[in-house]
Design an enzyme around this catalytic site. Structure first.
Site, PDB file in Angstrom:
ATOM      1  N   CYS A   1       0.860  -1.182   0.000  1.00 32.19           N
ATOM      2  CA  CYS A   1       0.000   0.000   0.000  1.00 32.19           C
ATOM      3  C   CYS A   1       0.894   1.228   0.000  1.00 32.19           C
ATOM      4  O   CYS A   1       1.510   1.548   1.004  1.00 32.19           O
ATOM      5  CB  CYS A   1      -0.901  -0.003   1.231  1.00 32.19           C
ATOM      6  SG  CYS A   1      -1.993   1.409   1.293  1.00 32.19           S
ATOM      7  N   LEU A   2       1.000   1.873  -1.140  1.00 29.27           N
ATOM      8  CA  LEU A   2       1.827   3.072  -1.256  1.00 29.27           C
ATOM      9  C   LEU A   2       1.181   3.972  -2.301  1.00 29.27           C
ATOM     10  O   LEU A   2       0.875   3.510  -3.405  1.00 29.27           O
ATOM     11  CB  LEU A   2       3.257   2.673  -1.667  1.00 29.27           C
ATOM     12  CG  LEU A   2       4.251   3.821  -1.850  1.00 29.27           C
ATOM     13  CD1 LEU A   2       4.496   4.554  -0.545  1.00 29.27           C
ATOM     14  CD2 LEU A   2       5.586   3.308  -2.397  1.00 29.27           C
TER      15      LEU A   2
END
Ligand SMILES: [Zn+2]
Ligand SMILES: [Zn+2]
Ligand SMILES: [Zn+2]
EC number: 2.3.2.23
Lengths: 221, 101
Positions: A88-89
């Protein structure tokens, strides 16, 4: 030549020529659109001493669509799925820009390891662990680095070396005494570990979760 | 001794005046950040550099091949933002190229 191919080839060779960044990008097979990126865990973090591999897929409309990346090496981190390596970025999603490169994106992953963002987690259980007890979280992350990323894990105390069989309790970030207590009631060790991990049985939480609750969960599982 | 010039080949070089200082701090020089081809080259969808494949300047001072920037702005993902600073893209008045590099 195809614009995407030209840009990717240039990025791969730029990365090969740059020895200073300690980031490498290599082909998996013959396609330049499926790559493996590698970098070292940042110093001063639980990932120090580890070497991390990332699976890279270049989409059809690159660089107008973000590159797809996920960890191949297992990582214990709130923004990385402990099961699948999904990340998750923001820049891999809606904050992507075509001026970002494979190298700059890998550097961003490296800095993600320095600065977890538990409020936007990929792995909710790991994020809870992080927020409940940072020191316990870091010990578990170090153990994973040692077990999966080839880290020396010199700071992991009393948890055994990675070259022996993996310690399931340390892997789950739990206390041996807690696991043994419920095991002594006749529950299967693997089940106990599973339930305590799901309940986030760590730090100050331990006092909040009474034994009946744990036993209930153990019976249900 | 007298030298007679029988013929000569003119060699000229041109550059877009991007208004940027000489070398970028990242050492990448004057390349379009989107396609990574020098400004003097053309974008991946063109064959001839120069006036057929012009540059475009934003008010934020960032420069791209016009075709590259328009392709990005045309995607929903761009949110019509400059790829460098994510501010809303506003095309600057075309600067008159000044000599003197
Ligand atoms: Zn371009
Ligand atoms: Zn063009
Ligand atoms: Zn800009």
């Amino acid at each position: 030549m195809d614009a995407r191919l030209r840009r990717v080839n240039k990025e791969i060779s730029d990365c090969k020529n740059d020895k200073s960044s300690n980031i490498s990008i290599d082909l998996v097979d013959n396609s330049p659109f499926h790559l493996i990126g590698e970098f070292d865990g940042p110093e001063g973090t639980p990932y120090e001493g580890g070497h991390f591999k990332v699976d890279i897929i270049i989409p059809e409309s690159y660089p107008f669509q973000p590159v797809k990346m996920k960890f191949i090496t297992k990582v214990y981190h709130p923004n990385v799925s402990s099961a699948s390596g999904a990340i998750c970025l923001d820049i891999l999603k809606d904050a992507w820009s075509p001026v970002l490169t494979l190298k700059s994106t890998l550097i961003s992953l490296q800095s993600l390891l320095c600065s977890p963002e538990p409020r936007d987690p990929q792995d909710a259980e790991v994020a809870k662990h992080y927020m409940t007890s940072k020191s316990s979280f870091e010990e578990t992350a170090r153990y994973w680095t040692q077990a999966y990323a080839g880290g020396s894990g010199k700071e992991v105390r009393g948890k055994g070396r990675a070259d022996g069989p993996r310690d399931e309790i340390a892997m789950a970030g739990l206390e041996r005494a807690h696991v043994e207590k419920f095991q002594a009631m006749g529950f299967d060790r693997t089940k106990v570990i599973d339930v305590l991990r799901r309940l986030n049985y760590r730090g100050a939480n331990v006092a909040q979760i009474n034994d009946d609750k744990v036993v209930d969960e153990l019976i249900k599982s | 001794m007298k030298v007679h010039v029988k013929n000569w080949h003119a060699i000229a070089q041109w550059r877009w005046d991007t208004g940027a200082s000489d070398a970028d701090d990242d050492g990448e020089g004057d390349v379009c950040g989107i396609c990574r081809v020098p400004y003097e080259g053309c974008c991946p969808s063109c064959k001839m550099p120069g006036d057929d494949c012009p540059l475009i300047w934003g008010e934020c001072s960032h420069v791209f091949h016009m075709h590259c920037l328009l392709q990005w702005i045309g995607t929903a993902a761009s949110k019509q933002q400059c790829p460098m600073d994510r501010r809303p893209w506003v095309t600057a008045e075309r600067k008159v190229a000044k000599q003197g590099r």
